[in-house]
Design a protein around this motif. Sequence first.
Motif, mmCIF file in Angstrom:
data_model
loop_
_atom_site.group_PDB
_atom_site.id
_atom_site.type_symbol
_atom_site.label_atom_id
_atom_site.label_comp_id
_atom_site.label_asym_id
_atom_site.label_seq_id
_atom_site.Cartn_x
_atom_site.Cartn_y
_atom_site.Cartn_z
ATOM 1 N N ASN A 190 -54.646 -50.163 -17.620
ATOM 2 C CA ASN A 190 -53.605 -50.204 -16.577
ATOM 3 C C ASN A 190 -53.427 -48.823 -15.944
ATOM 4 O OD1 ASN A 190 -50.209 -49.740 -16.726
ATOM 5 N ND2 ASN A 190 -51.039 -51.147 -15.209
ATOM 6 N N GLN A 191 -53.400 -47.812 -16.843
ATOM 7 C CA GLN A 191 -53.195 -46.451 -16.315
ATOM 8 C C GLN A 191 -54.452 -45.932 -15.641
ATOM 9 O OE1 GLN A 191 -51.579 -44.388 -19.707
ATOM 10 N NE2 GLN A 191 -49.574 -45.356 -19.359
ATOM 11 N N GLU A 192 -55.591 -46.165 -16.253
ATOM 12 C CA GLU A 192 -56.846 -45.651 -15.687
ATOM 13 C C GLU A 192 -57.111 -46.241 -14.301
ATOM 14 O OE1 GLU A 192 -59.269 -45.072 -19.886
ATOM 15 O OE2 GLU A 192 -60.073 -46.417 -18.345
ATOM 16 N N ASN A 193 -56.766 -47.502 -14.120
ATOM 17 C CA ASN A 193 -57.092 -48.180 -12.863
ATOM 18 C C ASN A 193 -55.929 -48.234 -11.881
ATOM 19 O OD1 ASN A 193 -59.894 -49.222 -13.422
ATOM 20 N ND2 ASN A 193 -58.780 -50.078 -15.153
ATOM 21 N N GLY A 194 -54.770 -47.776 -12.296
ATOM 22 C CA GLY A 194 -53.601 -47.836 -11.423
ATOM 23 C C GLY A 194 -53.177 -49.259 -11.125
ATOM 24 N N THR A 195 -53.442 -50.182 -12.033
ATOM 25 C CA THR A 195 -53.115 -51.591 -11.830
ATOM 26 C C THR A 195 -51.644 -51.857 -12.135
ATOM 27 O OG1 THR A 195 -55.315 -52.038 -12.692
ATOM 28 C CG2 THR A 195 -53.842 -53.914 -12.467
ATOM 29 N N THR A 196 -51.056 -52.763 -11.352
ATOM 30 C CA THR A 196 -49.705 -53.201 -11.678
ATOM 31 C C THR A 196 -49.804 -54.268 -12.761
ATOM 32 O OG1 THR A 196 -49.138 -52.846 -9.378
ATOM 33 C CG2 THR A 196 -47.586 -54.154 -10.699
#
Lengths: 227, 834
Positions: A190-196
């Motif tokens: 989630n953090q690595e990809n900036g996903t919500t």
Amino acid sequence: MSASILKAQNLSKVVPSAEGALIILHDLSLDLQPGDSMAIVGSSGSGKSTLLGLLAGLDLPSSGEVTLAGNSLNDLDEDQRAQVRADHVGFVFQSFQLLDSLSALENVMLPLELDGLRDARERARDLLDRVGLGQRLTHYPRQLSGGEQQRVAIARAFAAEPDVLFADEPTGNLDSHTGAHISDLLFTLNQENGTTLVLVTHDERLAQRCRRAIRLEGGQLVDRREP
Amino acid sequence: MKRLPLTRLFALAWRQSLRDARAGELRVLFFALLVAVAASTAIGYFGARLNGAMLMRATEFLGADLVLRGSSQASPDQVETGTALGLDHARVVEFSSVIATDAGIQLSSVKAVDSAYPLRGELKSAAEPYAEERSGGGPKPGEAWAQSQLFAALELKVGDTIEVGEKSLRLTRVLTYEPDSSADFYSLTPRVLMHIDDLAATGIIQPGSRVSYRELWRGDSQALARYRDTLTPRLQPNQRLEDARDGNRQIGNALGRAERYLNLASLAAVLLAGVAVALSAARFASRRFDASALLRCLGLSRHAALGLYAMQLAMLGLLACSIGALLGWLAQYGLFHLLRGMLPATLPGGGVWPALAGIATGMVALAGFALPPLAALGRVPPLRVLRRDMLPVAPSTWFIYGAALLALGLIMWRLSLDLMLTFALLGGGIAAALLLGGLLLLAMRGLRRLLAKASLPWRLGLGQLLRYPLAAAGQALAFGLILLAMSLIALLRGELLDTWQNQLPANAPNHFALNVLPADKDAFAARLAELSPHPAPLFPIIPGRLLTINGEPVRELVSKDTQGDRAVRRDLSLTWAQDLPSDNTLTAGTWWGGLPTGGLPGLSVETQLAESLGLKLGDRLRFNIGGLEREAQVTSLRDVHWDNFQPNFYMIFQPGTLQDLPATYLTSFYLPPGNDKALVGLARQFPAVTLLQVEALLAQLRSILAQVTAAVEFVLLFVLAAGLAVLFAGLQSTLDERIRQGALLRALGAGRPLLLKARRAEFGLLGGCAGVLAALGCELVSALLYRLVFDLPWHPHPWLLLLPVIGALLVGSAGVIGTRRALNASPLTVLREG
């Protein structure tokens, strides 16, 4: 403040039943920014999964509106909503929902192939490496443990680089140790990809790791935690 | 917004198919299609090639593949059209003429042929009357061959000269067999065969002469078909085209029935295919509900998801159907190899059509039966990923069954080209399915009440069936249809063989005796009774010509070149008889018993001739009989079996009305082979009697019937094998849930004997119900088929009562074998596999 990636306004879901109209969800609003994370908690039958289905465009509300990545889902037909899902959404399910006839690698390749990517195999292999299943590429779901199956499902969910990842009880079928490992994986990606991240869970510890949380009871919002 | 391009969808479908195949997901559907297409292709090839072989034999009866027949000579361009198409040609001219010698005169039937005649079959002849036959050859210019009758009548011997018109011809051989003589089988005048080059010199053929011209053609079927198509619109009113089917009633009937049987067998194979595909396609779809929901979650549109699965099915179908067609093609070689002793050494090839038809059959069956479950896949709500209880929105039932029925009807019609057959099968099938399905549902409701008191194995076994009565009724219907198709083909086989056996019993008459004089009658009958076990009665024959019907001259009443026209242009063989000849059936009026005496004598007329002449009961017919005129009144109409080798008559008079006129007698009898000496003795004892051997004709007919019979037997075996294979494949597709349930019960502590009992109860009952449905359905459909298609009398078939037992045994054992995994594998493994 940047534009919302996912926004719900006065969402209600009512279904007819033998005893008259049954309110499953009542007048719920929320607003998520890109990279945000939110937990939906509540007891069984509180309307969590219904809300998740509405937010992801798998179902339509009786009233109210959902806007996902700038698209007002109410205005779209089922096929157009499918396209929005293809472009912006990933899923992780409690029951993993892997295709039995496909190997781990092929399951992860599926959304990439739908997108027509030529390097689907390489990217899927890379993703499975990242979830620690680099050695189990050719195994079929029935040959994998529950935790391994969920890791394949997570790799598949991130394969299409979604803007929003919906997770329905992602650790619900797993023991606490494996569950912790899976939630680590979810938040790292989630953090690595900036996903919500929007997840439905019973697991308070998992809910704690989200920036936001809402609690439902009988379809009503009873508690809301904001950062 | 972008859409998934077709090429990418295709590539995805291809990869998914490969992956599904590797995972063993497509085995059942693939196998069901394979068996169905292999069976229908093999039957198609077998039928087409056998038909070709039989037609080749049957063409002998015409002496050609195709004959242009007319009462005037064919125009030069009609002949040139044929030769331009590369067809072989021969010419035959036939007429009646009086043959004169010093010993007397004899009306004869003269046939002038060219050197190419006959194009199919061979002439047979002997050096002396009743001497050994030799095949081949024909009369050269200046020569004549004649039947032994002529030798006897005119006291001729080989080497003598006869006059045909103004031309003298030398008798060189005794004619014993003409391949194309059957059309004139009942003609009473002896045959003289001469070369066509001598025809002009006879001076007989003048304008207005009564002559029959035949142009014989031989060639490949395409060229023949083109010739037929080109010529048909240009035919003169007095011309017609005949092929083997038109040429001979016996062969025509046998071929017609055999062809319909083969068609029916391939329809049964298609029905089996349909059931198998329907069962396994439903499984294919239900196992993909989750996958379809997931793909929709991943953003695939409804159309794309549907397209993906449709493409997968199409790929699978094409592959399975192609391999099936190949297997079917190989299988028919196996069949022909088994039959090699019975069939001609060279068989016509079947071409590519049966294979293509087999593939098309499989694909249409797949489309019709798999589309409805496939359409359900497109309607799986994506929300199913969160809530597994969500099932596809049910489509209209009419759509589901309409698609399947339409597909089935199309295939049936395409295969049989027979709307009547299609409607009989389809209509009968639907009526039986609706009626019996309803009964079954009712029965299951009743059973449910009884079940509460039953023992555990029964409750376990039947609980599964009764919990989903509609599904159970569907399965019973499907297995019932399989059993129905198999038993119907078995039942019709027996019926057809019986009919053929009856048509030509082993002791069918193989000789005719003509011209038995009244003085010799009793002595001849007595001698015959010593030689032959069951000789036919001796019938008096009086030649007579029909003059008027109700006072109107017949020539003005009948249209040219009809049966009626031919009948009034020549002498008819009139007879009288006290009893209705065996094998004749009255269709109107009464036999003599109920007739008043006095007034006009009664007359019984053959039905078809009566139709052609426009006769009805009560009509008055006047005949010229040897210069005297006699009138009679039609009192009955009769159906006659012309193919039974018994003396048969168009006109039978009431006894006592023609007795005063000079008559000779005719009979037919069976002489066991190897009695040639007795025959020669008979001929010497009664020199005036003409003996005709029809053994060759009979043998030819028998060999054709043997081929047809063999075909019918092998096709039956094939359908039975295909039915069993489909039954097992179909059952496989219903077992998933049962295997899981078995594993669960074992996990809960149920022992293997209990599970075995439960399975036996469940599948035994399912098979038993299917058997009951099949037995009732089979009677219903067979009654329709007998009446509408095969023209056979229907009677109930008590052996069908065995079907419930057979069904219970077959389905019961197949079910127990199919679910043995639940008994043997570790319950944990089965449950984990879901």
